[in-house]
Design a protein around this motif. Sequence first.
Motif, PDB file in Angstrom:
ATOM      1  N   ARG A   1      39.953  43.531  53.172  1.00 43.99           N
ATOM      2  CA  ARG A   1      40.592  43.948  51.928  1.00 43.99           C
ATOM      3  C   ARG A   1      39.543  44.609  51.036  1.00 43.99           C
ATOM      4  O   ARG A   1      38.458  44.084  50.864  1.00 43.99           O
ATOM      5  N   ASP A   2      39.845  45.777  50.533  1.00 44.07           N
ATOM      6  CA  ASP A   2      38.894  46.523  49.717  1.00 44.07           C
ATOM      7  C   ASP A   2      38.775  45.927  48.321  1.00 44.07           C
ATOM      8  O   ASP A   2      39.710  45.324  47.799  1.00 44.07           O
ATOM      9  N   ALA A   3      37.626  46.136  47.724  1.00 47.42           N
ATOM     10  CA  ALA A   3      37.443  45.794  46.318  1.00 47.42           C
ATOM     11  C   ALA A   3      37.871  46.990  45.474  1.00 47.42           C
ATOM     12  O   ALA A   3      38.064  48.099  45.975  1.00 47.42           O
ATOM     13  N   TRP A   4      38.013  46.747  44.182  1.00 50.30           N
ATOM     14  CA  TRP A   4      38.337  47.822  43.256  1.00 50.30           C
ATOM     15  C   TRP A   4      37.080  48.627  42.961  1.00 50.30           C
ATOM     16  O   TRP A   4      36.008  48.062  42.716  1.00 50.30           O
ATOM     17  N   THR A   5      37.208  49.931  42.957  1.00 49.05           N
ATOM     18  CA  THR A   5      36.090  50.787  42.570  1.00 49.05           C
ATOM     19  C   THR A   5      36.086  50.943  41.049  1.00 49.05           C
ATOM     20  O   THR A   5      37.101  50.701  40.385  1.00 49.05           O
ATOM     21  N   PRO A   6      34.961  51.354  40.455  1.00 43.00           N
ATOM     22  CA  PRO A   6      34.950  51.615  39.016  1.00 43.00           C
ATOM     23  C   PRO A   6      36.015  52.617  38.593  1.00 43.00           C
ATOM     24  O   PRO A   6      36.643  52.460  37.535  1.00 43.00           O
ATOM     25  N   GLU A   7      36.249  53.630  39.429  1.00 41.18           N
ATOM     26  CA  GLU A   7      37.285  54.626  39.107  1.00 41.18           C
ATOM     27  C   GLU A   7      38.663  53.993  39.122  1.00 41.18           C
ATOM     28  O   GLU A   7      39.521  54.308  38.272  1.00 41.18           O
ATOM     29  N   ASP A   8      38.908  53.105  40.097  1.00 38.02           N
ATOM     30  CA  ASP A   8      40.196  52.394  40.163  1.00 38.02           C
ATOM     31  C   ASP A   8      40.446  51.611  38.875  1.00 38.02           C
ATOM     32  O   ASP A   8      41.527  51.661  38.293  1.00 38.02           O
ATOM     33  N   LEU A   9      39.446  50.846  38.473  1.00 38.12           N
ATOM     34  CA  LEU A   9      39.598  49.978  37.302  1.00 38.12           C
ATOM     35  C   LEU A   9      39.801  50.787  36.031  1.00 38.12           C
ATOM     36  O   LEU A   9      40.637  50.439  35.184  1.00 38.12           O
ATOM     37  N   LYS A  10      39.044  51.856  35.897  1.00 35.29           N
ATOM     38  CA  LYS A  10      39.179  52.708  34.716  1.00 35.29           C
ATOM     39  C   LYS A  10      40.586  53.282  34.623  1.00 35.29           C
ATOM     40  O   LYS A  10      41.203  53.282  33.546  1.00 35.29           O
ATOM     41  N   ALA A  11      41.130  53.745  35.761  1.00 37.70           N
ATOM     42  CA  ALA A  11      42.479  54.318  35.767  1.00 37.70           C
ATOM     43  C   ALA A  11      43.538  53.253  35.530  1.00 37.70           C
ATOM     44  O   ALA A  11      44.510  53.465  34.788  1.00 37.70           O
ATOM     45  N   LEU A  12      43.361  52.077  36.140  1.00 40.80           N
ATOM     46  CA  LEU A  12      44.360  51.017  35.996  1.00 40.80           C
ATOM     47  C   LEU A  12      44.502  50.581  34.541  1.00 40.80           C
ATOM     48  O   LEU A  12      45.616  50.521  34.000  1.00 40.80           O
ATOM     49  N   PHE A  13      43.382  50.280  33.888  1.00 45.28           N
ATOM     50  CA  PHE A  13      43.458  49.741  32.534  1.00 45.28           C
ATOM     51  C   PHE A  13      43.629  50.815  31.462  1.00 45.28           C
ATOM     52  O   PHE A  13      43.700  50.500  30.265  1.00 45.28           O
TER      53      PHE A  13
END
Length: 397
Positions: A138-150
């Motif tokens: 299972r992949d971890a969240w990337t910084p780009e993922d987290l920035k877009a999600l929140f």
Amino acid sequence: STMVEPFFVHREAIDRLSHHDMSQERTTLRLFVDICGDKPINAYGRADASAFLTTLRQLPVHYGKSPKDKGRGAAAIIAEADAKGVVRISDKTVKRHLTALSQFLRFAMDQGHITKTARDEMVGGHRFREERKARKQRDAWTPEDLKALFASPVWTGSHPIRRSEAGPQIIRDAKFWLPILALYHGARLEELADLYRRDVWCDEGTWAVRIVATEGNGESGDRDLKSDAAERTLPLHPELIRLGFPAYIADTAPTPDDPLFPDLKPQGKDKKRGTRITRWFVEYRKALNLYRPGVSMHSFRHTAITRLSDAITDFRQERHRDHLMGHASSGGSEGRTRYDKGPGLKAAAATLALLEYPEFSLSHLHVATSTMTALAFSQAAQEGLELMGRSCTRSSA
């Protein structure tokens, strides 16, 4: 087949197996009878177990998830899968079925229907394809993922019903809180989704959440933990304090037996609350083109463990991390694994505070400390919950 119901009476009463796990084991035994025939227990041999595993490997990956599979034999389902060229189940799933069969045969052995030698011959020594290592599953969240999600509507303003659409409201419910809680604490979803007011308190200025196994009642199911180490006390991360989580608790769960997330209704025979949020989180990200296969609610746990491991600098903080994440203590000595009851709350809180995500900011959601404290403790005082109120009132003053 006459052994099946007595087996599940035993599994529920003695082994306290969840309804979800019993449902999986029922599927295993149903498939075994379908593939190998319904015979006396002592009439089966290793060849039957081998044929069972060989046939399982031909089942489609989505076997059992479609209503049309109900009542159909394995042969018909496999024939359709052959015609469509669909992906088949993993060896990890095949191995799980063998484990369930092994449990049934252990029960049969205890009842005197087969010998230990016969059972071991049937289920022992089977080989399975090596799966990807756990850290790659299972992949971890990337910084780009987290920035877009929140930066998406739930945390910036959404439609009151269609939460993936931008709108004027920031609704602080389970959809708002659970991703944040998971990211800043690394806890498993069901550990967080099934919390109650009684699980949260304040000790001389440090807010804490207690994660323990509990027996359910008519409205909620049992809270089962993954291991003994999963039973622990977590300090609240400072970001949750700044976001006003204590005030949310005081407002949403005014009495000890109130769930922290009443919008998550228990579902299924096991009455789990996390199932609903898992489905919503997938659909939410798909609607916003933020979905990436392999990244899920549980990926927050992977991300938190990785970030915290990168931030800690000594063995004491490693011990704190293992406790916070519900892992057995590293090191292996009996003194650490058997007698260590976990670090002090303030020490664990200092380590948890090292967990940071500089790639995004939730500062626009912060609540003034004085307002938050007044809300939280005026409610606590009304109830007379001394454990929750007096020490934090001193600290706030």
